[in-house]
Design an enzyme around this catalytic site. Structure first.
Site, PDB file in Angstrom:
ATOM      1  CD  GLU A  14       3.593  -5.216  16.857  1.00 30.36           C
ATOM      2  OE1 GLU A  14       4.525  -4.380  16.827  1.00 30.36           O
ATOM      3  OE2 GLU A  14       2.685  -5.259  16.007  1.00 30.36           O
ATOM      4  NE  ARG A  66     -10.118  -8.581 -18.291  1.00 28.36           N
ATOM      5  CZ  ARG A  66      -9.206  -9.531 -18.444  1.00 28.36           C
ATOM      6  NH1 ARG A  66      -8.593 -10.048 -17.389  1.00 28.36           N
ATOM      7  NH2 ARG A  66      -8.908  -9.977 -19.638  1.00 28.36           N
TER       8      ARG A  66
END
Length: 288
Positions: free
Chosen positions: A204, A104
């Protein structure tokens, strides 16, 4: 995985594996311990159940051999390759208890990485003829970022910063918190000088006026153009005129990716490659 890449990620990979086994195995895989004799040897194949791009094969080999060095691992497909339903990516042979204990963990990693590589490959294909780089973001699964960013590269994309420590990105909250663009940039340079750090600086911007302010102040390496529409993005790229690197971000999907790329920006950042990607369907099955 080449030796350079393995060397670079090995400490982080070892910590990840250790934590994953504590989470999943605890004090033992009692299902396998109860039903499978210790000495039982078996063989298993990793089957591809969905078309896409495979990623994480060498990670799987590392995990199996780290936990049980006696496991024989044979890969038939390399990371970053196109795969189709029915393909066998690799075969392993060794103690069945070890194979089932790690099944898994390996599947979870490979399915996630392959989903990211597949999505990245699709997006890169849309703009592969243009001189723009598709880069990822920090919107990743905690603890798995290094694997997810590796998967982006396997899909043909590029990595942005690894975290908060290897680059300065002054986003809207930093600018607002500092009292404006000029103060944010000035404080950043003072900080870098005091700390004697050499880090790239990105800022930004939210509109053309902010772009003009950054151009007037300078002192950055890259300007992010956040949530700009196509027309304003073109104008911003013209204003910046290659004096700084440009990055488009926000609201970019496969549907509009090419339009954004055609504006002439240097980079397009997207969380779509890793943030909510669908895992690729894979299965590990014992065979006779």
């Amino acid at each position: 995985m080449d030796s350079i890449s393995l060397t670079a990620i090995q400490p982080e990979l070892d910590r990840f594996i250790d934590n994953a086994l504590i989470e999943d195995v605890g004090d033992g895989d009692h299902s396998s311990l109860a039903s499978i004799p210790y000495e039982a040897i078996g063989k298993a194949n990793l089957y591809v159940k969905e078309n896409g791009v495979i990623a994480g094969i060498n990670i799987a080999q590392y995990i199996f051999n780290k936990i049980d060095p006696d496991i024989k691992f044979k890969a038939f497909i390399s990371d970053g390759s196109d795969v189709k339903i029915g393909d066998i990516a690799f075969t392993i042979e060794g103690r069945i208890q070890s194979i089932l204990m790690l099944e898994r963990l390996v599947l979870n990693i490979m399915q996630r990485m392959s989903g990211i590589a597949t999505r990245t490959h699709t997006m890169v294909g849309i703009i592969k003829d243009l001189p723009v780089k598709l880069i990822d973001t920090r919107k990743t699964t905690p603890g798995m970022r290094f694997l997810e960013k590796m998967a982006v590269r396997m899909g043909g994309g590029y990595n942005h910063r690894a975290g908060l420590y290897d680059m300065i990105m002054l986003k809207d909250n930093h600018v607002d918190g500092a009292g404006g663009i000029e103060k944010a940039i000035e404080a950043t340079h003072q900080y870098l000088k005091e700390k004697k750090r050499d880090l790239k600086v990105e800022i930004e911007t939210r509109n053309l006026e902010e772009v003009k302010k950054v151009m007037a102040i300078g002192g950055v390496d890259r300007i992010m153009l956040d949530n700009f529409d196509i027309d304003n993005l073109k104008k911003a790229v013209e204003i910046i005129d290659h004096k700084y690197q440009t990055e488009a971000s926000g609201g970019i999907t496969e549907d509009n990716l090419r339009d954004y790329a055609l504006t002439g920006v240097d980079f397009i950042s997207s969380s779509a490659m890793a943030h909510s990607v669908k895992s690729l369907d894979l299965s590990l099955k014992l065979v006779k």
